[in-house]
Scaffold this motif. Structure first.
Motif, PDB file in Angstrom:
ATOM      1  N   GLU A  54       0.841  -1.187   0.000  1.00  0.00           N
ATOM      2  CA  GLU A  54       0.000   0.000   0.000  1.00  0.00           C
ATOM      3  C   GLU A  54       0.883   1.247   0.000  1.00  0.00           C
ATOM      4  OE1 GLU A  54      -3.302   0.252  -0.196  1.00  0.00           O
ATOM      5  OE2 GLU A  54      -3.497  -1.934  -0.347  1.00  0.00           O
ATOM      6  N   PRO A  55       0.630   2.222  -0.888  1.00  0.00           N
ATOM      7  CA  PRO A  55       1.452   3.433  -0.939  1.00  0.00           C
ATOM      8  C   PRO A  55       1.409   4.191   0.389  1.00  0.00           C
ATOM      9  CG  PRO A  55       0.026   3.283  -2.867  1.00  0.00           C
ATOM     10  CD  PRO A  55      -0.442   2.236  -1.907  1.00  0.00           C
ATOM     11  N   PHE A  56       2.555   4.735   0.783  1.00  0.00           N
ATOM     12  CA  PHE A  56       2.611   5.557   1.991  1.00  0.00           C
ATOM     13  C   PHE A  56       3.584   6.695   1.755  1.00  0.00           C
ATOM     14  CE2 PHE A  56       3.543   7.050   6.186  1.00  0.00           C
ATOM     15  CZ  PHE A  56       2.353   6.871   6.883  1.00  0.00           C
ATOM     16  N   ALA A  57       3.140   7.931   2.020  1.00  0.00           N
ATOM     17  CA  ALA A  57       3.970   9.115   1.829  1.00  0.00           C
ATOM     18  C   ALA A  57       4.546   9.555   3.172  1.00  0.00           C
ATOM     19  CB  ALA A  57       3.148  10.234   1.196  1.00  0.00           C
ATOM     20  N   PHE A  58       5.830   9.347   3.375  1.00  0.00           N
ATOM     21  CA  PHE A  58       6.464   9.755   4.626  1.00  0.00           C
ATOM     22  C   PHE A  58       6.739  11.259   4.614  1.00  0.00           C
ATOM     23  CE2 PHE A  58       7.456   5.220   4.627  1.00  0.00           C
ATOM     24  CZ  PHE A  58       7.158   4.896   5.942  1.00  0.00           C
ATOM     25  N   SER A  59       6.511  11.896   5.736  1.00  0.00           N
ATOM     26  CA  SER A  59       6.729  13.330   5.877  1.00  0.00           C
ATOM     27  C   SER A  59       8.192  13.580   6.255  1.00  0.00           C
ATOM     28  CB  SER A  59       5.800  13.903   6.960  1.00  0.00           C
ATOM     29  OG  SER A  59       6.029  15.273   7.147  1.00  0.00           O
ATOM     30  N   MET A  60       8.994  13.944   5.264  1.00  0.00           N
ATOM     31  CA  MET A  60      10.430  14.115   5.477  1.00  0.00           C
ATOM     32  C   MET A  60      10.787  15.575   5.687  1.00  0.00           C
ATOM     33  SD  MET A  60      11.937  11.558   2.581  1.00  0.00           S
ATOM     34  CE  MET A  60      11.147   9.970   2.242  1.00  0.00           C
ATOM     35  N   GLN A  61      11.902  15.790   6.374  1.00  0.00           N
ATOM     36  CA  GLN A  61      12.369  17.151   6.643  1.00  0.00           C
ATOM     37  C   GLN A  61      13.890  17.198   6.627  1.00  0.00           C
ATOM     38  OE1 GLN A  61      11.375  18.775  10.542  1.00  0.00           O
ATOM     39  NE2 GLN A  61      11.198  20.832   9.695  1.00  0.00           N
ATOM     40  N   ASP A  62      14.417  18.220   6.001  1.00  0.00           N
ATOM     41  CA  ASP A  62      15.852  18.477   5.993  1.00  0.00           C
ATOM     42  C   ASP A  62      16.262  18.964   7.386  1.00  0.00           C
ATOM     43  OD1 ASP A  62      18.420  19.637   5.666  1.00  0.00           O
ATOM     44  OD2 ASP A  62      17.976  20.223   3.600  1.00  0.00           O
ATOM     45  N   ILE A  63      17.341  18.401   7.927  1.00  0.00           N
ATOM     46  CA  ILE A  63      17.797  18.796   9.251  1.00  0.00           C
ATOM     47  C   ILE A  63      18.034  20.311   9.330  1.00  0.00           C
ATOM     48  CG2 ILE A  63      20.223  18.335   8.696  1.00  0.00           C
ATOM     49  CD1 ILE A  63      18.569  17.812  12.129  1.00  0.00           C
ATOM     50  N   ALA A  64      18.400  20.917   8.201  1.00  0.00           N
ATOM     51  CA  ALA A  64      18.656  22.359   8.187  1.00  0.00           C
ATOM     52  C   ALA A  64      17.388  23.171   8.411  1.00  0.00           C
ATOM     53  CB  ALA A  64      19.297  22.759   6.854  1.00  0.00           C
ATOM     54  N   GLU A  65      16.230  22.540   8.244  1.00  0.00           N
ATOM     55  CA  GLU A  65      14.954  23.237   8.382  1.00  0.00           C
ATOM     56  C   GLU A  65      14.315  23.030   9.756  1.00  0.00           C
ATOM     57  OE1 GLU A  65      13.867  25.347   6.094  1.00  0.00           O
ATOM     58  OE2 GLU A  65      15.721  24.880   5.003  1.00  0.00           O
ATOM     59  N   VAL A  66      14.963  22.290  10.638  1.00  0.00           N
ATOM     60  CA  VAL A  66      14.421  22.062  11.980  1.00  0.00           C
ATOM     61  C   VAL A  66      14.597  23.336  12.803  1.00  0.00           C
ATOM     62  CG1 VAL A  66      14.619  20.734  14.112  1.00  0.00           C
ATOM     63  CG2 VAL A  66      14.832  19.586  11.906  1.00  0.00           C
ATOM     64  N   LYS A  67      13.499  23.913  13.239  1.00  0.00           N
ATOM     65  CA  LYS A  67      13.532  25.206  13.939  1.00  0.00           C
ATOM     66  C   LYS A  67      13.203  25.096  15.430  1.00  0.00           C
ATOM     67  CE  LYS A  67      14.326  27.176   9.991  1.00  0.00           C
ATOM     68  NZ  LYS A  67      15.702  27.577   9.636  1.00  0.00           N
ATOM     69  N   ALA A  68      12.645  23.956  15.841  1.00  0.00           N
ATOM     70  CA  ALA A  68      12.243  23.815  17.245  1.00  0.00           C
ATOM     71  C   ALA A  68      12.391  22.366  17.678  1.00  0.00           C
ATOM     72  CB  ALA A  68      10.796  24.270  17.430  1.00  0.00           C
ATOM     73  N   PRO A  69      12.647  22.137  18.952  1.00  0.00           N
ATOM     74  CA  PRO A  69      12.770  20.762  19.431  1.00  0.00           C
ATOM     75  C   PRO A  69      11.436  20.025  19.386  1.00  0.00           C
ATOM     76  CG  PRO A  69      12.837  22.298  21.269  1.00  0.00           C
ATOM     77  CD  PRO A  69      12.883  23.117  20.025  1.00  0.00           C
ATOM     78  N   ALA A  70      11.505  18.707  19.330  1.00  0.00           N
ATOM     79  CA  ALA A  70      10.315  17.855  19.360  1.00  0.00           C
ATOM     80  C   ALA A  70      10.057  17.389  20.788  1.00  0.00           C
ATOM     81  CB  ALA A  70      10.501  16.660  18.433  1.00  0.00           C
ATOM     82  N   ASP A  71       8.845  16.945  21.034  1.00  0.00           N
ATOM     83  CA  ASP A  71       8.536  16.372  22.351  1.00  0.00           C
ATOM     84  C   ASP A  71       9.146  14.982  22.495  1.00  0.00           C
ATOM     85  OD1 ASP A  71       6.975  18.607  23.061  1.00  0.00           O
ATOM     86  OD2 ASP A  71       5.232  17.759  22.031  1.00  0.00           O
ATOM     87  N   LEU A  72       9.203  14.251  21.379  1.00  0.00           N
ATOM     88  CA  LEU A  72       9.763  12.898  21.385  1.00  0.00           C
ATOM     89  C   LEU A  72      10.671  12.734  20.177  1.00  0.00           C
ATOM     90  CD1 LEU A  72       9.893   9.911  22.376  1.00  0.00           C
ATOM     91  CD2 LEU A  72       7.859   9.471  20.978  1.00  0.00           C
TER      92      LEU A  72
END
Length: 301
Positions: A54-72
């Motif tokens: 089944e097709p699945f689109a993962f939400s990817m992000q460039d590390i250079a675009e990370v602007k805030a910490p995550a909770d996990l």
């Protein structure tokens, strides 16, 4: 501790795809991101993935675009990649971030703790899955589960926050009272099953059937039992029996990620498995001939 709202995952291998897809499906692509370095992001951002066809689109992000910490933050890379990933996750880690590692072995939490507050890092293992990744395609029949816990029993709020996040995303999990022993139990499985399948280029069905391969695999696991005892962890023949019983529930023709890596020509985790057993054996004066043999066979020495 506040409820976990945002999740960042480092690693898009079998485990990252397996558990990350369910987290993203539950919380949405705005709250769950698969972060990678700029080069890897450019290479993979247009990839098309499937999970059980089944097709699945993962939400990817460039590390250079990370602007805030995550909770996990979830670390889901292989052992050889961890030294590079430890500093890379820094932009995703704030003072209240919880970190878990889905990696094999017994040392990733300690490696993470060399850079980040140990109280932010929960001990964690993943167990019981038969996920097999082929390029951008993932197939599995058993999802397995994530086991989490606090080694010193002083991270109850973090454990509950992660457990709630997993439960609400319908990710199978278990809170372990004795997470250190659970991690060593999983390590025993990896040392025996992953390495025997790889060394002999075979599958779950063959290594769990009576015969010389299974006998040798059990001896490799006994070497883990001996070094574990020297490290203050109690394992027994029961752990070996449970390991074999667990593997018998998996697809017989399937095989673990270590053999998948060997087939694909990727660096394996043999030094995380046999290498650690051998090192601990030398530290405590315990012979480890089977793990030494496995290491030679897997490295083709």
């Amino acid at each position: 501790m506040k409820k976990i709202e945002t999740i960042t995952i480092y690693g898009l291998g079998a485990l990252g795809m397996l558990f990350g897809s369910r987290l993203q499906k539950a919380y949405g692509e705005d709250r769950v991101k698969f972060v990678m370095d700029s080069e890897r992001y450019a290479r993979h951002k247009n990839d098309r993935y499937t999970i059980n066809d089944e097709p699945f689109a993962f939400s990817m992000q460039d590390i250079a675009e990370v602007k805030a910490p995550a909770d996990l933050v979830i670390v889901a890379v292989k052992g050889p990649a961890l030294p590079a990933v430890v500093p890379m996750i820094q932009p995703s880690v704030g003072k209240d971030t919880v970190i878990i590692s889905l990696m094999n072995g017994i040392s990733s939490e300690d490696m993470l703790a060399e850079r980040y507050d140990r109280r932010q890092i929960l001990d964690c293992i993943s167990i019981g899955m038969d996920a097999m990744r082929d390029g951008t395609d993932l197939h599995y029949t058993k999802m397995g589960k994530i086991q989490i816990g606090s080694r010193n029993g002083d991270q109850k709020e973090q454990v509950e926050a992660v457990a709630t996040a997993l439960r609400e995303a319908d990710v199978p999990y278990e809170v372990m009272e004795d997470i250190r022993t659970a991690m060593w139990h999983k390590y025993l499985i990896n040392v025996g099953v992953n390495q025997s399948c790889t060394a002999y280029e075979t599958d779950y069905g063959h290594i769990t059937s009576p015969g010389p391969i299974r006998d040798e695999m059990k001896e490799a696991m006994r070497e883990v039992i001996r070094v574990a005892a020297a490290e203050g962890v109690t394992l027994s023949e029961k752990d070996i029996d449970e390991a074999i019983a667990l593997e018998k529930t998996l697809k017989p023709e399937g095989y673990p990620s270590m053999r998948q890596d060997a087939i694909a020509g990727r660096t394996t985790e043999v030094d995380l498995f046999a290498g650690t057993v051998i090192a601990l054996g030398k530290k405590h004066g315990i012979p480890t001939p089977v793990n030494e043999k496995y290491r030679r066979m897997i490295l083709c020495d």
